[in-house]
Design a protein around this motif. Structure first.
Motif, short mmCIF file in Angstrom:
data_model
loop_
_atom_site.label_atom_id
_atom_site.label_comp_id
_atom_site.label_asym_id
_atom_site.label_seq_id
_atom_site.Cartn_x
_atom_site.Cartn_y
_atom_site.Cartn_z
N SER A 55 0.68 -1.04 0.04
CA SER A 55 0.13 0.13 -0.06
C SER A 55 0.90 1.30 -0.02
N ASN A 56 0.32 2.35 -0.24
CA ASN A 56 1.26 3.70 -0.32
C ASN A 56 0.53 4.85 -0.01
N LEU A 57 1.02 5.82 0.76
CA LEU A 57 0.38 7.05 1.13
C LEU A 57 1.26 8.13 0.90
N VAL A 58 1.01 9.34 0.44
CA VAL A 58 1.59 10.50 0.32
C VAL A 58 0.75 11.74 0.78
N ARG A 59 1.34 12.42 1.61
CA ARG A 59 0.52 13.53 2.30
C ARG A 59 1.63 14.77 2.34
N THR A 60 1.07 16.13 2.16
CA THR A 60 1.85 17.32 2.60
C THR A 60 1.47 17.84 3.73
N LEU A 61 2.19 18.03 4.89
CA LEU A 61 1.78 18.86 5.77
C LEU A 61 2.32 20.42 5.80
N MET A 62 1.68 21.43 6.05
CA MET A 62 1.78 22.52 5.91
C MET A 62 1.84 23.39 7.01
N VAL A 63 2.95 24.09 7.56
CA VAL A 63 3.11 24.95 8.78
C VAL A 63 2.63 26.30 8.13
N ASP A 64 1.56 27.02 8.91
CA ASP A 64 1.25 28.47 8.58
C ASP A 64 1.29 28.64 7.07
N PRO A 65 0.68 27.94 6.11
CA PRO A 65 0.67 28.10 4.61
C PRO A 65 0.16 29.39 4.27
N PRO A 66 0.63 30.22 3.57
CA PRO A 66 -0.13 31.38 3.03
C PRO A 66 -1.33 31.12 2.04
N GLN A 67 -2.13 31.99 1.55
CA GLN A 67 -3.42 31.77 1.01
C GLN A 67 -3.17 31.10 -0.40
N GLU A 68 -1.91 31.63 -1.18
CA GLU A 68 -1.72 31.21 -2.38
C GLU A 68 -1.22 29.47 -2.14
N VAL A 69 -0.49 29.36 -1.33
CA VAL A 69 -0.09 27.77 -1.32
C VAL A 69 -1.45 27.10 -0.79
N GLN A 70 -2.35 27.55 -0.03
CA GLN A 70 -3.56 26.75 0.10
C GLN A 70 -4.43 26.68 -1.09
N ASP A 71 -4.33 27.63 -1.95
CA ASP A 71 -5.29 27.67 -2.99
C ASP A 71 -4.62 26.81 -4.13
N ASN A 72 -3.38 26.31 -4.22
CA ASN A 72 -2.68 25.43 -5.03
C ASN A 72 -3.06 24.18 -4.38
N TYR A 73 -2.97 23.95 -3.08
CA TYR A 73 -3.10 22.61 -2.63
C TYR A 73 -4.75 22.36 -2.61
N THR A 74 -5.41 23.12 -2.69
CA THR A 74 -6.87 22.89 -2.85
C THR A 74 -7.15 22.47 -4.47
N PHE A 75 -6.58 22.99 -5.22
CA PHE A 75 -6.35 22.61 -6.62
C PHE A 75 -5.98 21.38 -6.85
N LEU A 76 -4.86 20.93 -6.00
CA LEU A 76 -4.25 19.72 -6.34
C LEU A 76 -5.44 18.61 -5.68
N LEU A 77 -6.03 18.67 -4.85
CA LEU A 77 -7.18 18.13 -4.18
C LEU A 77 -8.14 17.84 -5.28
N GLN A 78 -8.34 18.96 -5.92
CA GLN A 78 -9.51 18.74 -7.04
C GLN A 78 -8.98 18.07 -8.25
N LEU A 79 -7.64 18.38 -8.54
CA LEU A 79 -7.19 17.29 -9.75
C LEU A 79 -7.17 15.73 -9.23
N GLN A 80 -6.97 15.43 -8.00
CA GLN A 80 -7.16 14.04 -7.36
C GLN A 80 -8.38 13.37 -7.67
N GLU A 81 -9.46 14.38 -7.22
CA GLU A 81 -10.83 14.14 -7.44
C GLU A 81 -11.17 13.65 -8.77
N GLU A 82 -10.61 14.51 -9.76
CA GLU A 82 -10.82 14.20 -11.15
C GLU A 82 -10.29 12.94 -11.65
N LEU A 83 -9.06 12.62 -11.20
CA LEU A 83 -8.37 11.47 -11.39
C LEU A 83 -9.32 10.13 -10.87
#
Length: 1199
Positions: A284-312
């Motif tokens: 099995s395999n698992l990958v995660r990114t933990l973010m410490v005090d992420p700026p809004q731009e980083v949060q937006d890119n991460y949200t878009f990354l989750l959107q791509l995974q949902e599409e996948l």
């Protein structure tokens, strides 16, 4: 112990291998035989040869050669391995009985060159088909003399070797049920290690500001799998890492699984972690990114990354090509964020099973293989080399985002995630608080050490005051920012709402008659009179001597007037510019056509000789009938318009699997019958189903739940699962998300009535399975009331006692009562220090048969095993298993000569003496059962449904309804689930909070919640203790919610009506700033004088005031009166502090000391002239409506 081999699994899988070989394509079909040889090499972890052995036998067999021919199978191995393989060997006379060739076992000779065995296998290869082409795994090369001799033997014969790695991988990629269970277990272990160890460890490092190297942290993860508490009950010997954990941060990222963790210290920014765990050879395999005090731009890119995974996940379906899956995800990137196209990982995942990575089944742009149901993939999507604009240090300027899961391909719908680790921003984000408070606390501690005892109290007081002022200043500064944002967002929201009103769909083109033959042949038409065709909803009017039909939808309004001897009928039509101005033409199908704006008809009121009626009668009848038809048409159109906004949903999909998450013995609120009934709550594919003991069913779909709340039983008498449903209209004809109530509910004693469109379902007293249950949109309705809140609960302690319940002598309450009656003096008040000794006490062990005397020490409700409750006999404590090694001890107990219990467990008897301990254990069991249910439901719904737990530490008492209850915040709402009716307010819908009656002499204040939807009535919470004011402010400030406060109660009915009537003028005058206490500075005196003049000059009577209230909004007026009544009925004696006379006396003394007695006398004489007192000690007067008090925002001045 001899190893066992699954004979059925072997034959099933060999049969699949031969089946794919026989119907194979290209080179695979032309292969004459298959040769698989496995040597000994500890450095090789993954190989196709060992994977095939594991798939067939369940184990790896080193120094073994397998030859698969068309008509026979040969295995050559050591003697022990041959003994193991005999379990699948065919018995004599049963060859080919399983549909696969017979097996021949050859024992490898250690001292010789195995020439004889090699010759037998070479002969079998030559006899299989043409005997020239053999399929091998070309990448698998094992060292050793045995493997070298075998490869030399094959080379001498001149066989043509064909690599069949890809086709064999495609064969074993589809997993059976047993394999899927192992992979689910591996994924569960990976999730446990990440959640309970790695994530917690990273948070500890960040919290303590430790310096830990990536490699050391990776080593600690590898050691964690040796501990059973992280393995979900698995045997540690069956668990291993697929690869060393990969932890990266600080700008150095390589989003591949072939890299290793470097020795750099972990940087508190974007921390990527990849880990894979292997359970019984399955990965099995698992990958995660933990973010410490992420700026809004980083949060937006991460949200878009989750959107791509949902599409996948959506694209991973049975029969789809891997290249098509890759292309679909890339299309989303190109459309939404093309600048990230060169940042995304080159491939999006790979197939996984016994081997960690299957190279022939990679999700990229070239792979033509098709997905099959049962395949398991490791999907991994990431962005690398991203730039953080807010980064100051080099390690902060570059970051990467990486997300991956183990998923199962299904036949229909998106793939199923096996690694149930939450990955939203709120779950992987670590947001640090401001360090100023911590530094101030440290400075305070240092000051305490330096100061002596005498000056320590003064220093603490000074420091505490300074800290509180600093926190208050920060809070005020933040509130000022929120005030500016509040007015700006409100203006923007109003502008967008206007834009939404202007953007409308094209008006439906209604055709009266499809052909001329359908036109009626009535005398009125021939006589050039107006005729209304009710069947086709058409008005036929004479225009220039021609009967012209107009559909009722084209008529905007009509009016009739009588002027002198004539009656005028004016008909206005819809046309561009008639309603919304110049830009309205786009709502018409053909806006460039010529439109008729209005037509006016005139008829005489004078009766001409020979006529039976006056000519104007036709216009009068036409006016009446057009009104009727128009009303009927608009009603129907309104119903159809309501249906347009409703999303069609399927009914509840029942999962027949018995392992569904399920909770038993629950009650439902509101009750589905007059008497509450128990039932079970079960989670299915797309919703919950509650089934009562009588057979009533209530279904709640996941997509209809707005808030899912879990209220633990800590400090409560019940434990609750509460569902706050989305608010919406009813849809009685089509299925929609909501609650399904069967119409065969028995004993409701009433009707299920729809509050809209007069829908009524009758309640029958007989069960009719064929009667379809009505599906309600969003709300459950019975007793002519709609309910958007449904909860399921069970009682921890008995809230009510059923007097008709059969009492049993062995109930713990009866034991307690009997002990007291017998003089035992059992007592338990919850404190460990309070301990009572019971004398005399005799116990007998059944195994030993002797009686012993001693004393019973019963302490404060603690565990008897901890020594708080126990039996002491002659200075020793008997253990239940101390004297009976073969079986647990059974004891007979006598207390005080009157109470006797025979054949019981000593521990059970001690527990029965301590009812609070029993309740504690029951609370623990219930919490565990509910938490397990919630975790399973969240995994089943792929985190689409998340349960929120109220923060009890942030709770405060208040009265949103008639009684006071504990209101507790959650991450997205303010709730109370234990009292009925429940209270749920979504924080995202709140515009601002206003505190009323905040005065020094009052013990309580009120909270008013204003919503972003100004047409919605405000929510008021009464009787909140003043001590809760500062904690509530701190909580609201942390939630970025604007709050204001005032000393008086406002008339929110008029305030909101003023805002709704003229929102632009409201914001031009400063918006919500009129609630700010700072705004009462210079204008306060002017306001006072104006209010005094208004008091003296304007004093409406009660009748006029009632008429004014009737003109106001009905929703506000009715509910406001109800709220006022609730306030008045709650009384004021408990809420007021000192009496008003006492306060007046104190004020006089203070004024005399400060030489303001003269001004006080003047102000008092001025107050006597006014008709009503300026203040009152009763709460009723503070809520009464006086014409002179402020009841709304400042009105716009007219020029």
């Amino acid at each position: 112990m001899a190893l066992s081999l699954d004979r059925e699994a072997y034959y099933r899988r060999v049969k699949r291998l031969y089946g794919n070989w026989q119907k194979g394509e290209d080179d695979y079909a032309n292969v004459d035989a298959i040769v698989v040889s496995v040597g000994v090499d500890e450095e090789i972890v993954y190989a196709k040869s060992t994977a095939l052995q594991t798939w067939l036998f369940g184990y790896e067999l080193t120094d073994t050669i397998m030859v698969f021919c068309v008509d026979k199978i040969l295995f050559m191995a050591s003697k022990k391995k041959v003994e193991f393989l005999k379990q699948i060997a065919n018995s004599k006379g049963s060859e080919n009985a399983n549909g696969v060739p017979a097996i021949t076992l050859l024992v490898r000779e250690k001292n010789e060159s195995n020439k004889g065995n090699f010759e037998k296998m070479i002969e079998a290869l030559k006899g299989s088909k043409n005997g020239k082409r053999i399929g091998v795994f070309s990448k698998d090369k094992f060292p050793g003399e045995f493997m070298k001799n075998w490869n030399d033997c094959l080379s001498k014969e001149g066989f043509e070797k064909v690599d069949i790695s890809a086709v064999v991988a495609y064969t074993i990629a589809v997993k059976e049920d047993g394999e899927l269970n192992l992979m689910r277990k591996a994924a569960a272990i990976t999730s446990e290690v990440f959640n309970k160890f790695f994530k917690e460890r990273v948070m500890e490092i960040v919290d303590a500001d430790e310096k830990v190297r990536h490699s050391k942290l990776a080593e600690s993860v590898e050691k964690a799998i040796e501990e059973k508490k992280y393995l979900s009950g698995a045997d540690p010997s069956t668990v291993e890492m697929c690869y060393p954990p990969i932890i990266q941060s600080g700008g150095n990222y390589n989003l591949k699984f072939s890299v290793v963790s470097d020795k750099n210290h972990m940087h508190f920014g974007a921390i990527t972690c990849a880990m894979g765990i292997r359970y019984k050879s399955y990965c099995s395999n698992l990958v995660r990114t933990l973010m410490v005090d992420p700026p809004q731009e980083v949060q937006d890119n991460y949200t878009f990354l989750l959107q791509l995974q949902e599409e996948l996940l959506k694209e991973l379906r049975h029969g789809v090509k891997l290249c098509e899956v890759y292309a679909a995800v890339m299309d989303v990137v190109k459309k939404q964020k093309p600048e990230l196209l060169n940042k995304i990982t080159k491939n999006l995942g790979f197939a996984m099973g016994i081997e960690f990575r299957e190279g022939s089944l990679v999700i990229n742009s070239k792979n033509q293989h098709r997905l099959k149901k049962g395949m398991v993939f490791s999907i991994n999507v990431g962005f690398s080399d991203l730039t953080n604009k807010e980064g100051k240090k080099p390690e902060e300027r570059t970051y990467a985002l990486f997300v991956g899961d183990t998923v199962l391909v299904d036949e229909d719908g998106p793939a199923t995630i096996l690694t149930s680790v939450k990955k939203k921003v709120k779950n992987v984000g670590i947001f640090l608080k401001n360090e100023d408070e911590e530094e101030e606390e440290e400075e305070k501690d240092e000051a305490e050490d330096l100061l002596g005892r005498s000056s320590r109290a003064a220093a603490l007081l000074t420091e505490r005051t300074r800290n509180e002022l600093t926190a208050e200043e920060k809070r005020r500064a933040h509130q000022k920012e929120l005030a500016m944002q509040l007015n700006e967002e409100a203006k923007r929201r109003l502008t967008e709402q206007k834009g939404e009103q202007q953007i409308q769909k094209a008006r439906k083109s209604n055709i009266s008659y499809k052909n001329p033959s359908l036109m009626p042949k009535e005398p009125h038409i021939r006589e050039m009179k107006i005729y209304i065709d009710k069947k086709y909803e058409t008005v036929i009017m004479p225009v220039f001597g021609i009967a012209t039909p107009f559909h009722i939808a084209t008529i905007k309004n009509i009016s009739m007037s009588v002027e002198g001897d004539y009656t005028y009928l004016r008909i206005n039509f819809y046309c561009p510019g008639s309603a919304l101005g110049r830009n309205e033409g786009n709502i018409f199908p053909n806006p460039e056509a010529t439109f008729v704006k209005e037509i006016t008809y005139r008829a005489s009121n004078m009766k001409t000789p020979g006529e039976q009626t006056v000519p104007a009668l036709n216009l009068q009848n036409a006016f009446r009938i057009i009104k009727e038809v128009q009303k009927r048409y608009k009603t129907r159109e309104a119903e159809e318009k309501e249906k347009e906004g409703i999303v069609k949903q399927d009914s509840l999909i029942i999962n027949l699997n018995r392992s569904n998450p399920k909770l038993k013995d629950l009650y439902i609120r509101p009750n589905i019958a007059q008497k509450r009934m128990q039932g079970s709550l079960e989670a299915h594919v797309n919703g919950f189903r509650f089934t009562s003991v009588r057979g009533d069913k209530v279904d709640i779909l996941y997509n209809n739940i707005k808030h899912a709340l879990f209220q633990p039983c800590d400090g409560e008498m019940i434990i609750v699962l509460h569902f706050h449903l989305k608010v919406g209209p009813l849809c009685p004809q089509e299925p929609s998300p909501g609650l399904i109530l069967p119409c065969s509910v028995r004993g409701w004693g009433g009707l299920l009535q729809g509050l809209t469109r007069g829908l009524v379902w009758g309640v029958r007293d007989t069960m009719e399975p064929s009667c379809p249950p009505p599906l309600l949109q969003n709300a459950i309705m019975f007793g002519k009331k709609r309910h958007t809140d449904v909860q399921f609960y069970t009682e921890v302690g008995e809230i009510t006692t059923d007097l008709g319940k059969h009492q049993h002598m062995h109930d713990r309450d009866d034991l307690y009562a009997e002990q007291v009656r017998c003089g035992a003096g059992v007592g338990c008040n919850g404190g460990a220090a309070s301990r009572l000794t019971l004398l005399p006490l005799q116990i007998e062990c059944e195994m030993r048969g002797d009686w012993a005397e001693g004393s019973l020490s019963l302490g404060g409700c603690a565990d008897p095993a901890d020594g708080e409750c126990g039996v002491t006999l002659g200075g020793s404590c008997p253990q239940e298993t101390g004297c009976c090694p073969s079986a647990p001890c059974r004891w007979s107990v006598r207390v005080g000569g009157g109470l006797r219990r025979e054949g019981i467990s000593l521990r059970a008897w001690l527990m029965s003496l301590c009812p609070m301990q029993m309740e504690r254990e029951m609370r623990h069991k219930l919490k565990t059962a509910f938490k397990n249910f919630i975790e399973k439901v969240e995994a089943l719904t792929k985190e689409e449904l998340e349960f929120e737990v109220p923060f009890r530490d942030l709770g405060f008492n208040g009265a949103p309804y008639r009684s006071t209850c504990l209101l507790q915040p959650t991450s997205s709402a303010l709730v109370n689930c234990t009292e009925w009716p429940p209270f749920v307010v979504t924080l995202d819908e709140v515009e601002l909070i206003h505190f009323e009656r905040v005065q020094f002499h009052l013990k309580n204040f009120d909270m008013v919640i204003v919503y972003k939807d100004y047409s919605k009535k405000v929510t008021m919470i009464n009787a909140i203790p003043v001590a809760s004011l500062d904690p509530i402010k701190e909580w609201l400030n942390s939630c970025d919610l604007k709050y204001t406060e005032g000393v008086q109660s406002l008339n929110w009915t008029k305030i909101m009506k003023t805002i709704v009537d003229d929102p632009e003028g409201f914001f031009e005058q400063g918006g919500w700033s009129f609630l700010e206490p700072e705004g009462e500075g210079s204008d306060a005196e002017v306001g006072e004088s104006e209010s005094e003049i208004e008091d003296e000059t304007f004093n409406p009577s009660e009748d006029e005031y009632e008429e004014e209230e009737e003109d106001s909004d009905e929703d506000y007026s009715s509910e406001a009166e109800e709220s006022d009544y609730s306030k008045e009925s709650m009384g004021s004696e408990e809420e007021s502090g000192k009496d008003w006379d006492e306060l007046e006396e104190e004020a006089r003394k203070a004024d005399r000391e400060s030489r303001y007695e003269e001004e006080e006398e003047q102000s008092r004489s001025l107050s006597r002239k006014r008709k009503g007192p300026a203040h009152s000690s009763s709460r009723r007067s503070s809520h009464s409506r006086s014409p002179g008090r402020s009841s709304g925002p400042p009105k716009k001045k007219r020029k």
